[in-house]
Each structure stands twice: as structure tokens, then as C-alpha cells.
Design a protein around this motif. Structure first.
Motif, PDB file in Angstrom:
ATOM      1  N   MET A   1      -3.152 -21.223  -3.884  1.00 45.58           N
ATOM      2  CA  MET A   1      -1.895 -20.951  -3.171  1.00 45.58           C
ATOM      3  C   MET A   1      -2.205 -20.279  -1.832  1.00 45.58           C
ATOM      4  N   ASP A   2      -1.545 -20.719  -0.809  1.00 46.81           N
ATOM      5  CA  ASP A   2      -1.806 -20.186   0.516  1.00 46.81           C
ATOM      6  C   ASP A   2      -0.905 -18.978   0.769  1.00 46.81           C
ATOM      7  N   CYS A   3      -1.271 -17.861   0.127  1.00 45.87           N
ATOM      8  CA  CYS A   3      -0.441 -16.655   0.261  1.00 45.87           C
ATOM      9  C   CYS A   3      -1.326 -15.512   0.743  1.00 45.87           C
ATOM     10  N   LEU A   4      -0.969 -14.952   1.881  1.00 43.60           N
ATOM     11  CA  LEU A   4      -1.754 -13.875   2.490  1.00 43.60           C
ATOM     12  C   LEU A   4      -1.957 -12.698   1.537  1.00 43.60           C
ATOM     13  N   PHE A   5      -0.888 -12.278   0.866  1.00 46.61           N
ATOM     14  CA  PHE A   5      -1.015 -11.096   0.013  1.00 46.61           C
ATOM     15  C   PHE A   5      -1.796 -11.412  -1.269  1.00 46.61           C
ATOM     16  N   CYS A   6      -1.702 -12.644  -1.791  1.00 45.89           N
ATOM     17  CA  CYS A   6      -2.552 -13.024  -2.927  1.00 45.89           C
ATOM     18  C   CYS A   6      -4.021 -12.982  -2.507  1.00 45.89           C
ATOM     19  N   LYS A   7      -4.304 -13.349  -1.244  1.00 44.25           N
ATOM     20  CA  LYS A   7      -5.690 -13.298  -0.738  1.00 44.25           C
ATOM     21  C   LYS A   7      -6.156 -11.852  -0.607  1.00 44.25           C
ATOM     22  N   ILE A   8      -5.254 -10.961  -0.230  1.00 39.95           N
ATOM     23  CA  ILE A   8      -5.600  -9.530  -0.152  1.00 39.95           C
ATOM     24  C   ILE A   8      -5.889  -9.014  -1.565  1.00 39.95           C
ATOM     25  N   ILE A   9      -5.054  -9.398  -2.530  1.00 42.94           N
ATOM     26  CA  ILE A   9      -5.266  -8.982  -3.927  1.00 42.94           C
ATOM     27  C   ILE A   9      -6.625  -9.484  -4.419  1.00 42.94           C
ATOM     28  N   ALA A  10      -6.958 -10.717  -4.064  1.00 41.31           N
ATOM     29  CA  ALA A  10      -8.229 -11.322  -4.506  1.00 41.31           C
ATOM     30  C   ALA A  10      -9.430 -10.760  -3.750  1.00 41.31           C
ATOM     31  N   GLY A  11      -9.182  -9.970  -2.706  1.00 45.29           N
ATOM     32  CA  GLY A  11     -10.271  -9.394  -1.920  1.00 45.29           C
ATOM     33  C   GLY A  11     -10.829 -10.357  -0.886  1.00 45.29           C
ATOM     34  N   GLU A  12     -10.147 -11.484  -0.685  1.00 42.57           N
ATOM     35  CA  GLU A  12     -10.613 -12.470   0.302  1.00 42.57           C
ATOM     36  C   GLU A  12     -10.291 -12.018   1.723  1.00 42.57           C
ATOM     37  N   ILE A  13      -9.269 -11.176   1.838  1.00 43.64           N
ATOM     38  CA  ILE A  13      -8.899 -10.583   3.130  1.00 43.64           C
ATOM     39  C   ILE A  13      -8.918  -9.073   2.916  1.00 43.64           C
ATOM     40  N   PRO A  14      -9.600  -8.322   3.800  1.00 37.39           N
ATOM     41  CA  PRO A  14      -9.699  -6.874   3.588  1.00 37.39           C
ATOM     42  C   PRO A  14      -8.372  -6.170   3.808  1.00 37.39           C
ATOM     43  N   SER A  15      -8.215  -5.024   3.136  1.00 38.21           N
ATOM     44  CA  SER A  15      -7.022  -4.208   3.355  1.00 38.21           C
ATOM     45  C   SER A  15      -7.408  -2.743   3.218  1.00 38.21           C
ATOM     46  N   ASN A  16      -6.575  -1.916   3.780  1.00 36.53           N
ATOM     47  CA  ASN A  16      -6.778  -0.468   3.708  1.00 36.53           C
ATOM     48  C   ASN A  16      -5.998   0.025   2.483  1.00 36.53           C
ATOM     49  N   LYS A  17      -6.674   0.068   1.344  1.00 32.78           N
ATOM     50  CA  LYS A  17      -5.983   0.348   0.077  1.00 32.78           C
ATOM     51  C   LYS A  17      -5.594   1.815  -0.073  1.00 32.78           C
ATOM     52  N   VAL A  18      -4.395   2.003  -0.595  1.00 25.70           N
ATOM     53  CA  VAL A  18      -3.879   3.348  -0.878  1.00 25.70           C
ATOM     54  C   VAL A  18      -3.886   3.597  -2.385  1.00 25.70           C
ATOM     55  N   TYR A  19      -3.511   2.566  -3.124  1.00 22.27           N
ATOM     56  CA  TYR A  19      -3.409   2.679  -4.585  1.00 22.27           C
ATOM     57  C   TYR A  19      -3.587   1.284  -5.182  1.00 22.27           C
ATOM     58  N   GLU A  20      -4.280   1.231  -6.316  1.00 23.07           N
ATOM     59  CA  GLU A  20      -4.415  -0.055  -7.009  1.00 23.07           C
ATOM     60  C   GLU A  20      -4.544   0.176  -8.494  1.00 23.07           C
ATOM     61  N   ASP A  21      -3.879  -0.638  -9.272  1.00 20.43           N
ATOM     62  CA  ASP A  21      -4.133  -0.686 -10.707  1.00 20.43           C
ATOM     63  C   ASP A  21      -4.031  -2.142 -11.149  1.00 20.43           C
ATOM     64  N   GLU A  22      -3.942  -2.391 -12.444  1.00 20.30           N
ATOM     65  CA  GLU A  22      -3.982  -3.776 -12.912  1.00 20.30           C
ATOM     66  C   GLU A  22      -2.725  -4.575 -12.553  1.00 20.30           C
ATOM     67  N   LYS A  23      -1.647  -3.876 -12.208  1.00 23.59           N
ATOM     68  CA  LYS A  23      -0.380  -4.586 -11.953  1.00 23.59           C
ATOM     69  C   LYS A  23       0.040  -4.624 -10.490  1.00 23.59           C
ATOM     70  N   ILE A  24      -0.330  -3.593  -9.738  1.00 16.59           N
ATOM     71  CA  ILE A  24       0.182  -3.498  -8.367  1.00 16.59           C
ATOM     72  C   ILE A  24      -0.905  -3.049  -7.388  1.00 16.59           C
ATOM     73  N   LEU A  25      -0.611  -3.264  -6.112  1.00 17.09           N
ATOM     74  CA  LEU A  25      -1.518  -2.833  -5.043  1.00 17.09           C
ATOM     75  C   LEU A  25      -0.672  -2.253  -3.919  1.00 17.09           C
ATOM     76  N   CYS A  26      -1.158  -1.156  -3.345  1.00 24.22           N
ATOM     77  CA  CYS A  26      -0.527  -0.587  -2.155  1.00 24.22           C
ATOM     78  C   CYS A  26      -1.586  -0.491  -1.074  1.00 24.22           C
ATOM     79  N   PHE A  27      -1.239  -0.963   0.111  1.00 25.68           N
ATOM     80  CA  PHE A  27      -2.170  -0.902   1.242  1.00 25.68           C
ATOM     81  C   PHE A  27      -1.390  -0.626   2.512  1.00 25.68           C
ATOM     82  N   LYS A  28      -2.112  -0.128   3.527  1.00 24.78           N
ATOM     83  CA  LYS A  28      -1.471   0.210   4.805  1.00 24.78           C
ATOM     84  C   LYS A  28      -1.066  -1.066   5.546  1.00 24.78           C
ATOM     85  N   ASP A  29       0.108  -1.024   6.148  1.00 26.09           N
ATOM     86  CA  ASP A  29       0.556  -2.159   6.960  1.00 26.09           C
ATOM     87  C   ASP A  29      -0.330  -2.272   8.200  1.00 26.09           C
ATOM     88  N   ILE A  30      -0.682  -3.490   8.547  1.00 26.13           N
ATOM     89  CA  ILE A  30      -1.602  -3.741   9.667  1.00 26.13           C
ATOM     90  C   ILE A  30      -0.945  -3.440  11.018  1.00 26.13           C
TER      91      ILE A  30
END
Ligand code: AMP
Ligand code: ZN
Length: 111
Positions: free
Chosen positions: A1-30
Motif C-alpha cells: 500500500m502506498d501510504c506514507l504513514f504505513c511506511k513510517i510505521i514500517a521504518g522505511e521512512i525515518p521519523s522523530n519518534k515520541v512514543y511507540e507501542d504495539e498499537k500506536i506511534l507518535c512522532f513529531k510533525d515534519i
């Protein structure tokens, strides 16, 4: 699926993570629109608020349960939560996300 946030979840696109667990992810807006601007997303792909239903709403409740802890990590107690649903409302990434905005530069209230 061509979804930017799914790619961030998969680690294919880097993000500035604030919080992560098995269900959700929080990262700083670019492109922060306030001193503090983070996004909270479910790891499950849900396109937008219009797609929230009884079979996936638990993760939405979970996001809101976790927001106080996430806000603490962001160092804020006062903040605004925003969801844009649909292009007409300004949604640019079609993966459900909640903006958390706080601090200097928070614009005038819309509602
Ligand atoms: P919306 O306009 O409500 O769909 O919000 C999408 C948000 O995602 C915008 O505030 C963008 O600045 C943000 N954004 C886009 N790409 C990235 C990225 N690679 N990392 C972090 N935030 C992003
Ligand atoms: Zn997605």
C-alpha cells in the motif's frame, strides 16, 4: 500500500519518534505549525475518521487513553487535538492521525 504513514510505521521512512507501542506511534510533525506539533497514529491502516467503526474503534479509544502520557513526554499539559477528515477539511495523508499542538505559535481557536 502506498501510504506514507504505513511506511513510517514500517521504518522505511525515518521519523522523530515520541512514543511507540504495539498499537500506536507518535512522532513529531515534519512541518510544525506550533512550538510542539506531534502526530498520533494507529499502526493499523485506517484511512480517516469516516472509516472508524465498531471493529476498529478500540485503537482510537486507546490513542485517547495514551494522549495524556504522550503529552507528558512532549512536556505539555495544555494542548489542542485536531483531526482533519477528507481533502475538503485539509487531510493530506490518508492514514488516520491526530495532531497534538501546543506552546507558542498556537493559532487562534477555530472552535
Ligand atoms: P493532514 O494535513 O491533517 O493530513 O496532516 C498531515 C501532516 O503530516 C502534516 O502536518 C504534515 O506536515 C505531516 N507530515 C507529512 N509528511 C511527514 C513526515 N514524513 N514526517 C512527519 N510528518 C509528516
Ligand atoms: Zn497507512
Amino acid at each position: 500500500m502506498d501510504c506514507l504513514f504505513c511506511k513510517i510505521i514500517a521504518g522505511e521512512i525515518p521519523s522523530n519518534k515520541v512514543y511507540e507501542d504495539e498499537k500506536i506511534l507518535c512522532f513529531k510533525d515534519i512541518a510544525p505549525q506550533a512550538e510542539v506539533h506531534a502526530l498520533v497514529i494507529p499502526k493499523e491502516h485506517i484511512c480517516c475518521a469516516n472509516a472508524i467503526a465498531s471493529d476498529n474503534s478500540a485503537v482510537v479509544a486507546y490513542i485517547f487513553e495514551k494522549i495524556p502520557e504522550i503529552a507528558k513526554k512532549l512536556g505539555v499539559t495544555d494542548y489542542r487535538i485536531i483531526n482533519n477528515c477528507g481533502e475538503g477539511a485539509g487531510q493530506t495523508v490518508k492514514h488516520l492521525h491526530f495532531h497534538i499542538l501546543s506552546g507558542a505559535n498556537l493559532s487562534e481557536k477555530l472552535v
